[in-house]
Design an enzyme around this catalytic site. Structure first.
Site, PDB file in Angstrom:
ATOM      1  N   CYS A 153      12.342  -3.600  -0.226  1.00  0.00           N
ATOM      2  CA  CYS A 153      11.098  -3.554   0.552  1.00  0.00           C
ATOM      3  C   CYS A 153       9.865  -4.077  -0.188  1.00  0.00           C
ATOM      4  CB  CYS A 153      10.870  -2.142   1.085  1.00  0.00           C
ATOM      5  SG  CYS A 153       9.616  -2.159   2.391  1.00  0.00           S
TER       6      CYS A 153
ATOM      7  N   GLU B  68      16.685  -0.681   3.768  1.00  0.00           N
ATOM      8  CA  GLU B  68      16.245   0.340   2.809  1.00  0.00           C
ATOM      9  C   GLU B  68      16.407   1.721   3.449  1.00  0.00           C
ATOM     10  OE1 GLU B  68      11.945   0.568   2.633  1.00  0.00           O
ATOM     11  OE2 GLU B  68      11.959   1.316   0.571  1.00  0.00           O
TER      12      GLU B  68
ATOM     13  N   ASN C 256      14.715   5.524  -5.015  1.00  0.00           N
ATOM     14  CA  ASN C 256      14.939   4.737  -3.799  1.00  0.00           C
ATOM     15  C   ASN C 256      15.895   3.616  -4.230  1.00  0.00           C
ATOM     16  OD1 ASN C 256      14.765   3.051  -1.584  1.00  0.00           O
ATOM     17  ND2 ASN C 256      12.571   3.348  -1.286  1.00  0.00           N
TER      18      ASN C 256
ATOM     19  N   LYS D  60      14.536   0.965  -6.832  1.00  0.00           N
ATOM     20  CA  LYS D  60      13.266   0.296  -6.491  1.00  0.00           C
ATOM     21  C   LYS D  60      12.219   0.454  -7.586  1.00  0.00           C
ATOM     22  CE  LYS D  60      10.088   0.152  -2.494  1.00  0.00           C
ATOM     23  NZ  LYS D  60       9.926   0.714  -1.127  1.00  0.00           N
TER      24      LYS D  60
ATOM     25  N   GLU E  56       6.038   7.514  -1.011  1.00  0.00           N
ATOM     26  CA  GLU E  56       7.111   7.076  -1.926  1.00  0.00           C
ATOM     27  C   GLU E  56       6.812   7.456  -3.373  1.00  0.00           C
ATOM     28  OE1 GLU E  56       9.379   3.469  -1.421  1.00  0.00           O
ATOM     29  OE2 GLU E  56       8.216   3.021   0.365  1.00  0.00           O
TER      30      GLU E  56
ATOM     31  N   ASN F 267      11.541  -0.915   5.136  1.00  0.00           N
ATOM     32  CA  ASN F 267      10.944  -0.073   6.179  1.00  0.00           C
ATOM     33  C   ASN F 267       9.453  -0.356   6.079  1.00  0.00           C
ATOM     34  OD1 ASN F 267      12.786   2.651   7.106  1.00  0.00           O
ATOM     35  ND2 ASN F 267      13.447   1.636   5.244  1.00  0.00           N
TER      36      ASN F 267
END
Ligand code: CDV
Length: 309
Positions: free
Chosen positions: A170, A46, A109, A125, A144, A195
């Protein structure tokens, strides 16, 4: 037997002053080693191209735009696409995507699936972890929800590399819905990067549970949907913060068939028979015969639990 040799390319910490060109150089080295080992596909983490910037609070989110890609391939990332074509190897890559729509900037993301140097699939994501506001009391930030919009592409699958492929990123790997939506499209291999900070800023948790929950999520998701799962970490110490390693290739039986040993750049390789899942899908996980959707309505009707009176 449908054999596919796959690599997960774990990437060690990327420091804030490392340039895209330097990072791409590390990725090219991993890709060349994967191709040399006979792999048809290599999975990168990621947000592979930069340090994990959601750990930094910036008042104006556009100040973080240097961490984003406005075009892929761009001048610094094109060598990855050229190498994919030249070496006959596909790749999965996570990155921060900045899309300009009129006078509006949208940030996601994102991960792509590339074969023959061409993008064949894109995923954004869905399950964004963390918070949107500054938490000055936290040991570090996980912003995020500040920097990214929730992905708007759903969980598609693609016919590629001789099988049916899905992607997630993730935190998505912790949610059974991710795997089941892909499973309902016959997914045979899910590729993902992550991550994962070793410390959970939201609740106290012994460090060993971080790795346990990571493996548990991959293994349960793989088994319950009879699919391969290939997970690549960005890990080690980045700007003083440690991210867990544990890159893994998991079979449809839920077994880990390859796992990284260290916390740096590292390649793990497995020969994956895509038909291992086919057999399970005919028996224990024959969804058509065994699922009872008339009892599953709450899964899409409700987001949070409602307790009984
Ligand atoms: N990058 C992530 O999505 N990390 C989350 C952390 C915050 C728990 C993860 O699920 O690993």
């Amino acid at each position: 037997m449908r054999k596919l040799r796959v690599a997960a390319a774990q990437v060690g910490g990327i420091q804030p002053d490392e340039t895209r060109t330097e990072v791409v150089g590390r990725l090219l080295d991993l890709m060349e080693r994967a191709a040399g080992a006979g792999c048809r596909l290599v999975v990168f983490p990621e947000l592979t191209l930069t340090t994990f910037f959601p750990r930094y609070f910036l008042e104006d989110i556009s100040s973080a735009d240097t961490y984003f890609e406005t075009a892929l391939p761009g001048p610094e990332t094109r060598p990855l696409f050229d190498a994919s074509r030249r070496l006959g190897i596909g790749f999965h890559l996570g990155y921060a995507e900045l899309v300009r729509e009129g006078d509006r900037n949208r940030r996601f993301n994102t991960a792509i699936l590339v074969d023959g140097g061409e993008i064949i699939g894109k995923y954004r994501k869905v399950h964004l972890p963390g918070h949107a506001d500054h938490l000055p009391e936290a040991p570090f930030q996980h912003l995020e929800k500040r920097y990214f919009e929730v992905g708007d592409l759903g969980f598609p699958v693609w016919k590629a590399f001789g099988g049916v492929f899905g992607m997630c990123i993730c935190n998505d790997r912790r949610w059974p819905e991710t795997y089941r939506v892909l499973g309902l499209q016959g997914v045979e291999m899910i590729v993902l990067g992550y991550n994962t900070p070793e410390v959970n800023i939201h609740h106290r948790e012994p460090a060993h549970l971080r790795m346990f929950h990571h493996r548990l999520s991959l293994q349960a998701g793989a088994y319950q949907n009879a699919t391969w799962v290939v997970a690549a970490a960005k890990c080690g110490v980045e700007d003083g913060s440690r991210l867990i390693a544990g890159s893994a290739i998991v079979s449809p039986n839920g077994e880990i068939v390859a796992e990284s040993a260290g916390e740096g750049d590292e390649l793990i390789v497995a020969d994956c028979d895509l038909d291992v899942g086919t057999d399970l899908k005919r028996h224990v996980f024959d969804f058509a015969r065994h699922r009872r959707t008339e009892h599953y309505g709450l899964i899409t009707e409700r987001t949070a639990p409602v307790l009984p009176d």
